[in-house]
Design a protein around this motif. Sequence first.
Motif, PDB file in Angstrom:
ATOM      1  N   HIS A 122     -21.327   2.767 -23.226  1.00 12.37           N
ATOM      2  CA  HIS A 122     -21.443   2.035 -22.139  1.00 12.37           C
ATOM      3  C   HIS A 122     -21.182   2.681 -20.806  1.00 12.37           C
ATOM      4  O   HIS A 122     -20.322   2.735 -21.017  1.00 12.37           O
ATOM      5  N   VAL A 123     -22.201   2.042 -20.474  1.00 11.25           N
ATOM      6  CA  VAL A 123     -21.691   2.580 -18.643  1.00 11.25           C
ATOM      7  C   VAL A 123     -22.658   1.489 -18.173  1.00 11.25           C
ATOM      8  O   VAL A 123     -22.845   1.176 -18.294  1.00 11.25           O
ATOM      9  N   LEU A 124     -21.283   1.110 -16.890  1.00 13.19           N
ATOM     10  CA  LEU A 124     -22.008   0.252 -15.870  1.00 13.19           C
ATOM     11  C   LEU A 124     -22.451   1.084 -14.766  1.00 13.19           C
ATOM     12  O   LEU A 124     -21.114   2.088 -14.201  1.00 13.19           O
ATOM     13  N   GLY A 125     -23.343   0.545 -13.596  1.00 14.85           N
ATOM     14  CA  GLY A 125     -23.497   0.792 -12.464  1.00 14.85           C
ATOM     15  C   GLY A 125     -23.443  -0.769 -11.770  1.00 14.85           C
ATOM     16  O   GLY A 125     -24.433  -1.616 -12.313  1.00 14.85           O
ATOM     17  N   VAL A 126     -22.799   0.099 -10.041  1.00 14.49           N
ATOM     18  CA  VAL A 126     -23.012  -1.568  -9.515  1.00 14.49           C
ATOM     19  C   VAL A 126     -23.656  -1.135  -7.668  1.00 14.49           C
ATOM     20  O   VAL A 126     -22.939  -0.150  -7.282  1.00 14.49           O
ATOM     21  N   ASP A 127     -23.856  -1.915  -7.371  1.00 13.16           N
ATOM     22  CA  ASP A 127     -25.236  -1.553  -6.202  1.00 13.16           C
ATOM     23  C   ASP A 127     -24.461  -2.687  -5.304  1.00 13.16           C
ATOM     24  O   ASP A 127     -25.064  -3.750  -5.746  1.00 13.16           O
ATOM     25  N   ILE A 128     -23.887  -2.418  -4.181  1.00 12.74           N
ATOM     26  CA  ILE A 128     -23.216  -3.692  -4.068  1.00 12.74           C
ATOM     27  C   ILE A 128     -23.801  -3.511  -2.193  1.00 12.74           C
ATOM     28  O   ILE A 128     -24.119  -2.527  -1.465  1.00 12.74           O
ATOM     29  N   ARG A 155     -29.302  -6.799 -17.195  1.00 16.08           N
ATOM     30  CA  ARG A 155     -29.200  -6.274 -15.230  1.00 16.08           C
ATOM     31  C   ARG A 155     -28.881  -7.893 -14.954  1.00 16.08           C
ATOM     32  O   ARG A 155     -29.849  -8.924 -15.611  1.00 16.08           O
ATOM     33  N   ARG A 156     -28.310  -7.476 -13.944  1.00 14.17           N
ATOM     34  CA  ARG A 156     -27.950  -8.621 -12.703  1.00 14.17           C
ATOM     35  C   ARG A 156     -28.298  -8.276 -11.709  1.00 14.17           C
ATOM     36  O   ARG A 156     -27.779  -7.271 -10.900  1.00 14.17           O
ATOM     37  N   ASP A 157     -29.015  -9.162 -10.813  1.00 10.97           N
ATOM     38  CA  ASP A 157     -29.530  -8.738  -9.391  1.00 10.97           C
ATOM     39  C   ASP A 157     -29.186 -10.858  -8.264  1.00 10.97           C
ATOM     40  O   ASP A 157     -29.852 -11.681  -9.136  1.00 10.97           O
ATOM     41  N   VAL A 158     -27.770 -10.662  -8.085  1.00  8.51           N
ATOM     42  CA  VAL A 158     -27.234 -11.895  -7.670  1.00  8.51           C
ATOM     43  C   VAL A 158     -27.516 -11.731  -6.034  1.00  8.51           C
ATOM     44  O   VAL A 158     -27.007 -10.765  -5.521  1.00  8.51           O
ATOM     45  N   PRO A 159     -27.053 -12.862  -5.408  1.00 10.38           N
ATOM     46  CA  PRO A 159     -27.400 -12.706  -3.964  1.00 10.38           C
ATOM     47  C   PRO A 159     -25.897 -12.358  -3.425  1.00 10.38           C
ATOM     48  O   PRO A 159     -25.115 -12.534  -4.443  1.00 10.38           O
ATOM     49  N   ASN A 160     -25.497 -12.177  -2.989  1.00 10.45           N
ATOM     50  CA  ASN A 160     -23.808 -10.941  -2.015  1.00 10.45           C
ATOM     51  C   ASN A 160     -23.675 -12.366  -1.314  1.00 10.45           C
ATOM     52  O   ASN A 160     -24.047 -11.740  -0.176  1.00 10.45           O
ATOM     53  N   ASP A 165     -15.470  -0.600 -24.112  1.00 12.57           N
ATOM     54  CA  ASP A 165     -16.787   0.014 -24.518  1.00 12.57           C
ATOM     55  C   ASP A 165     -17.424   0.449 -23.038  1.00 12.57           C
ATOM     56  O   ASP A 165     -18.353   1.703 -23.617  1.00 12.57           O
ATOM     57  N   ILE A 166     -16.700   0.292 -22.174  1.00 11.42           N
ATOM     58  CA  ILE A 166     -17.312   1.350 -21.275  1.00 11.42           C
ATOM     59  C   ILE A 166     -16.560   2.003 -20.463  1.00 11.42           C
ATOM     60  O   ILE A 166     -15.507   2.103 -20.693  1.00 11.42           O
ATOM     61  N   VAL A 167     -17.314   3.932 -20.635  1.00 10.31           N
ATOM     62  CA  VAL A 167     -17.110   4.690 -20.869  1.00 10.31           C
ATOM     63  C   VAL A 167     -16.919   5.396 -19.634  1.00 10.31           C
ATOM     64  O   VAL A 167     -16.418   6.238 -18.781  1.00 10.31           O
ATOM     65  N   HIS A 168     -17.906   4.661 -17.891  1.00  8.23           N
ATOM     66  CA  HIS A 168     -18.047   5.631 -17.518  1.00  8.23           C
ATOM     67  C   HIS A 168     -17.965   4.220 -16.177  1.00  8.23           C
ATOM     68  O   HIS A 168     -19.838   3.472 -16.805  1.00  8.23           O
ATOM     69  N   ALA A 169     -17.854   4.384 -15.258  1.00 11.98           N
ATOM     70  CA  ALA A 169     -18.756   3.536 -14.097  1.00 11.98           C
ATOM     71  C   ALA A 169     -18.641   3.588 -12.698  1.00 11.98           C
ATOM     72  O   ALA A 169     -18.501   4.342 -12.147  1.00 11.98           O
ATOM     73  N   VAL A 170     -19.754   3.412 -11.975  1.00 12.74           N
ATOM     74  CA  VAL A 170     -20.421   3.550 -11.113  1.00 12.74           C
ATOM     75  C   VAL A 170     -20.656   2.974  -9.465  1.00 12.74           C
ATOM     76  O   VAL A 170     -21.066   1.473 -10.225  1.00 12.74           O
ATOM     77  N   ILE A 171     -19.648   2.818  -8.523  1.00 13.17           N
ATOM     78  CA  ILE A 171     -20.520   2.186  -7.918  1.00 13.17           C
ATOM     79  C   ILE A 171     -20.509   2.919  -6.521  1.00 13.17           C
ATOM     80  O   ILE A 171     -19.803   3.646  -6.103  1.00 13.17           O
TER      81      ILE A 171
END
Length: 182
Positions: free
Chosen positions: A96-102, A121-126, A155-161
């Motif tokens: 699986h891959v993990l993507g984060v948008d700050i 997917r999660r969309d939370v207040p910063n 199981d996360i093989v790649h993450a992008v922020i």
Amino acid sequence: MSRDLPTTVPPGPTPAQPWNRQRLRSNNEWLLLERLRLGGPSSRAQLARDTGLSKPTVSAALAALEQAGLAREAGRFVPERGRTAVLYEPDPLAGHVLGVDIGRARLRVAVADLAGDIVARRDVPNKGRTANAVADAVVAAARETTAEAGVAAADIVHAVIATPGVWDEERRGVRYATSLPG
């Protein structure tokens, strides 16, 4: 003018080969996996035609991809004439891959399988008002999202922020992100 070429290798160290059998095998496997990922399920014969690789090379590479858990059988194709063909596809559960948008106001986190389908997917207040608080909120959201997806961290093989600004390797931080604290 002709040159005589030596018929034996001179004694001493030989120049490093730019290739080796293992690299060729891994390149072939990568080529087939990409072809399956982009083109959809395919038979061995179709992969051989599409890539220019020999059928035995395709068979060996597919066997290695199956053994590694990266490809799997996707069914069979039964033509009007000729042999039934086994179809192969990438195994979306291989990782699986993990993507984060700050963003200043929101943190968006998603987990997807290797087929690109979003599993959670999660969309939370910063609410972070310091760099450390934002980092803690990202880690918490990522943990919650992977738990919701039923995926272990291993199981996360790649993450992008993604974040506004420019990453500064020397300072190990983001610069020019005036909308983010710290």
